[in-house]
Design a protein around this motif. Structure first.
Motif, PDB file in Angstrom:
ATOM      1  N   SER A  31       0.973  -1.300   0.006  1.00 45.93           N
ATOM      2  CA  SER A  31       0.077  -0.140   0.155  1.00 45.93           C
ATOM      3  C   SER A  31       0.810   1.386   0.087  1.00 45.93           C
ATOM      4  O   SER A  31       2.152   1.283   0.450  1.00 45.93           O
ATOM      5  CB  SER A  31      -1.018   0.006   1.315  1.00 45.93           C
ATOM      6  N   GLU A  34       2.708   1.752   3.290  1.00 46.10           N
ATOM      7  CA  GLU A  34       3.818   0.670   3.497  1.00 46.10           C
ATOM      8  C   GLU A  34       4.953   1.168   2.895  1.00 46.10           C
ATOM      9  O   GLU A  34       6.131   0.943   3.169  1.00 46.10           O
ATOM     10  CB  GLU A  34       3.417  -0.529   3.119  1.00 46.10           C
TER      11      GLU A  34
ATOM     12  N   ARG B 241      -5.593  -8.610   2.091  1.00 47.18           N
ATOM     13  CA  ARG B 241      -5.153  -6.934   2.233  1.00 47.18           C
ATOM     14  C   ARG B 241      -5.306  -6.252   0.755  1.00 47.18           C
ATOM     15  O   ARG B 241      -5.859  -5.321   0.447  1.00 47.18           O
ATOM     16  CB  ARG B 241      -4.049  -6.873   2.645  1.00 47.18           C
ATOM     17  N   GLY B 245      -7.593  -3.274  -0.340  1.00 47.37           N
ATOM     18  CA  GLY B 245      -7.028  -2.246  -1.260  1.00 47.37           C
ATOM     19  C   GLY B 245      -7.788  -1.771  -2.340  1.00 47.37           C
ATOM     20  O   GLY B 245      -8.022  -0.549  -2.663  1.00 47.37           O
ATOM     21  N   LYS B 249      -9.716   1.579  -3.513  1.00 44.06           N
ATOM     22  CA  LYS B 249      -9.594   2.493  -4.822  1.00 44.06           C
ATOM     23  C   LYS B 249     -10.783   2.404  -5.454  1.00 44.06           C
ATOM     24  O   LYS B 249     -10.977   3.810  -6.071  1.00 44.06           O
ATOM     25  CB  LYS B 249      -8.266   1.974  -5.411  1.00 44.06           C
TER      26      LYS B 249
END
Lengths: 364, 370
Positions: A31, A34, B241, B245, B249
């Motif tokens: 991400s 990160e 994850r 994500g 978005k």
């Protein structure tokens, strides 16, 4: 990954190299936050980095559906199809098999699956003008031995099946030499074949068709009921490998599948039985079905050609006796429908029925 | 309770000067510019900028002011949200008009039930002119499975054109159809093919720029989001994850650009003690990623759609069917059924949809080709 070739600020480039990042996958999988922590860069820098990396992966711009239709993009050819070698079956399938994707051929034993596959192995060798792809085929056997004698017979009778092809074109193709037969007795050898040997043949332009006869054989004996998760994983991996092959080399993949009785509760949940009454469903379950682009089911009826189409047998003496059906269970571009066909000495031929005949035999 | 200036992480001298000038709480620093602060407190411009950045970290970035919206404003915005019809009136009713722009919905189903068909129908229907009740927008189709076949798009587009032309016959709006032709429909569907999850991630990173260059896009579909994520992942938490994500978005893009976002998902079988159930793939936590979820399934030989998760509609199931013309309602008029069944029964088992298209003759010709 060659970071130097990307348009990155020197500070960003340095940070990426210092963090020992090897691939674009890592940049895109983390991400923004990160990456900021890892590279000690600002939010704006990280966003920019991700965009540049993304652009390096997605070099081709968007294409419109109109460009696809007009065949203006060399990397996406949706207008060419692989002919089955019979104009009636080709029309039924809207041209033939698409170049990219897995077409499944399911059915009981002696329904005609191997015959159709062999006919495809011959039809792919003709030039594109005659519905082929100008290259050979790989035939992977997992159960019975390859029916070599029958192949020879089919080759010798190609002139009867394909009268529209000029004699000199047909004579110039060494049909037998262009079919590469592999035996895969277990999953490991199949994986080896698909991941290593076939890509070599394809990169040399020698083959443009892969037939796997059959997928079910390997999975039904190697895995017991309790190994469902492991089996699913292997099926997905195989599916992904085949898809990769298919997209990279614009090559149709045909997978033969067995059938199971339609009594199991969990199988019935999947639905999609097609329009003909059936007592059997394709094997391997939902995981495999999700990998398949087109699902065709073939079966023998208990009728003979003469019974159902008495007017035909007078003219077309090379038709086989037993009436068979090929049904589209699902396909993105073909409605659920079925077509009659027979298997004669020279190969597989579709039968054009008018709708009244078709409707009245729907529940055979 | 607002935070006291004395508790902020600033140099003691600066804090003393702030308090001395009357800025006791954080709230006192609202709407104060750096220059004003400098004048009032006597600290340097640089120091006052630092103070404001510490207290309000985001407010100095261009265009990212936090603006409070009243609930009534949001309600008005929602009312003006346009919806894209699915051409199945029953399903549109359940969805509150159709697929909403500015929102995301997940469509789950087993292979062959019609997820891709619905996505193609929506990609075409997005372009219906406003005078016909459409949103007159462009579509982005991200294909991860290779099931976007242009032959089918042509079928669906032609049928949609026919449908609108018939409507024009009643309302007399010829002009609106000038820009709604087969060529324009196809040229306004932007196609991306992603072969694995890295390509998909990359494509989504590039979407914001693409959407700025193509402001007329009102529909975006990822068909399917499941396929690239169902193999290759040993570490399922990493997968979750990444999926979340992506969903985040896409949700952002949906509301920023007023686009209807659709994600398609597979189904998988969950084994419990003695029975097995069909559930959406990608895991339990993925279920929370999308605000709305539509499940397409079979019951015998009939297809159904069921909205199982929505903050605004209750759970309902509606029958639908898919013909050569696209995604439709199930025909309810028996007389038309018996008339057409003898000539067209080789394509669908169910009664054929004819509630919008009045005369069967042309369509029968079309059916026979299959």
């Amino acid at each position: 990954m060659d970071w130097d070739n990307l348009e990155l600020k020197p500070s960003v480039l340095l940070a990426v190299k210092k963090a020992k990042i090897q691939s674009s996958k890592e940049i895109l999988s983390l991400s923004g936050l990160e990456l900021q922590t890892l590279l000690k860069l600002s939010q704006a820098d990280v966003l920019h980095l991700q965009k540049i990396v993304a652009a390096s992966i997605r070099k081709t711009p968007a294409i419109t559906a109109l460009q696809l239709l007009r065949g203006e993009c060399p990397s996406f050819d949706q207008t060419t199809k692989l002919s089955l070698g019979c104009p009636i079956l080709d029309k039924f399938l809207r041209g033939g098999l698409p170049l990219v994707g897995i077409t499944e051929l399911a059915g009981e034993s002696s329904a005609g699956k191997t015959q159709i596959c062999m006919q495809l192995c011959l039809s792919v060798q003709y030039p594109q003008k005659y519905g082929g792809l100008g290259a050979g085929a790989v035939y992977i056997c997992t159960e019975d031995a390859f029916p070599a004698k029958r192949l020879q017979q089919l080759i010798s009778l190609q002139h009867r099946l394909r009268p529209e092809v000029p004699v000199e074109v047909m004579r110039s193709i060494a049909f037998g030499n262009n079919i590469y037969i592999e035996h895969a007795g277990d999953l490991e050898s199949l994986n080896m074949c698909v991941s290593k040997r076939i890509p070599i043949l394809m990169s040399r332009g020698l083959v443009r068709l892969v037939v796997l006869d059959s997928v079910a054989a390997l999975f039904r004996c190697e895995f017991e009921a309790k190994d469902a998760i492991v089996k699913a994983k292997h099926l997905k991996t195989l599916g992904a490998m085949l898809h990769n092959l298919s997209s990279s080399f614009k090559t149709p993949i045909v997978c033969v599948n067995q059938v199971t009785d339609a009594v199991d509760e969990s199988r019935l949940m999947e639905g999609n039985f097609g329009i003909l009454e059936k007592k059997v469903l394709p094997a391997l379950g939902l995981t495999w079905s999700s990998q398949v682009l087109i699902r065709l089911m073939v079966s023998r009826t208990h009728l003979s050609v003469q019974d159902r189409f008495p007017q035909l047998t007078n003219h077309l003496w090379h038709l086989g006796n037993i009436l068979r059906t090929m049904e589209v269970i699902f396909a993105p571009h073909i409605a659920q429908s079925f077509c009659f066909y027979t298997i004669g000495m020279d190969g597989v031929r579709g039968i054009q029925a008018n709708n009244a005949e078709q409707a009245s035999t729907q529940n055979i | 309770m607002q935070r006291e200036v004395a508790s902020l992480a600033l140099a003691p001298t600066v804090k003393a000067k702030l308090i001395g000038a009357g800025f006791l709480r954080v709230g006192d620093l609202h709407e104060v510019s750096a220059t004003e602060l400098r004048i009032e407190t006597g600290i340097s411009l640089q120091e006052s900028t630092e103070v404001l950045q510490t207290v309000f970290p985001r407010s100095h970035e261009k265009g990212s002011e936090m603006r409070w919206m009243k609930a009534t404003e949001i309600l008005e915005q929602e009312k003006s949200c346009r919806s894209i019809s699915t051409f199945c009136a029953a399903l549109d009713a359940v969805l509150g008009g159709g697929i909403m722009t500015g929102k995301m919905i997940e469509i789950c189903g087993t292979p062959g039930v019609g997820k891709t068909q619905l996505c193609i129908q929506l990609a075409v229907n997005t372009q219906i002119p406003e005078s016909f009740g459409g949103v007159e927008g462009h579509s982005v189709y991200i294909d991860t499975e290779g099931s976007f076949l242009v032959d089918r798009v042509v079928d669906v587009a032609e049928a949609a054109l026919q449908h609108c032309k018939q409507q024009h016959g009643r309302t007399g709006q010829l002009g609106a159809l000038e820009n709604f032709t087969l060529e324009t429909i196809l040229s306004n569907i932007f196609f991306f093919r992603c072969h694995d999850y890295v390509e998909l991630l990359a494509q989504v990173h590039l979407l914001p720029d693409f959407l700025f260059k193509h402001p007329k896009v009102r529909f975006l579909v990822v068909d399917s989001i499941a396929y690239p994520f169902r193999h290759e992942f040993e570490d399922l938490s990493a997968r979750t994850r990444l999926l979340h994500g992506l969903a985040q978005k896409l949700l952002q893009l949906a509301s920023q650009h007023n686009i209807a976002v659709v994600l398609t998902n597979h189904m998988t079988i969950r084994m419990e003690q003695n029975n097995s159930t069909l559930v959406p793939a990608l895991g339990e936590s993925w279920g929370h990623a999308s605000p709305q979820r539509l499940i397409l399934y079979w019951q015998g030989k009939q297809r159904f759609a069921s909205l199982t998760k929505s903050s605004r509609q209750k759970e309902q199931m509606v029958p639908f069917q898919i013909t050569s013309h696209g995604f439709h309602d199930v025909q309810l008029f028996q007389s038309q059924v018996t008339a057409s069944i003898s000539s067209t029964s080789n394509t669908t088992v169910n009664a054929r949809k004819r509630c919008r298209v009045e005369d069967d003759d042309d369509d029968d010709e079309h059916e026979n080709c299959l």
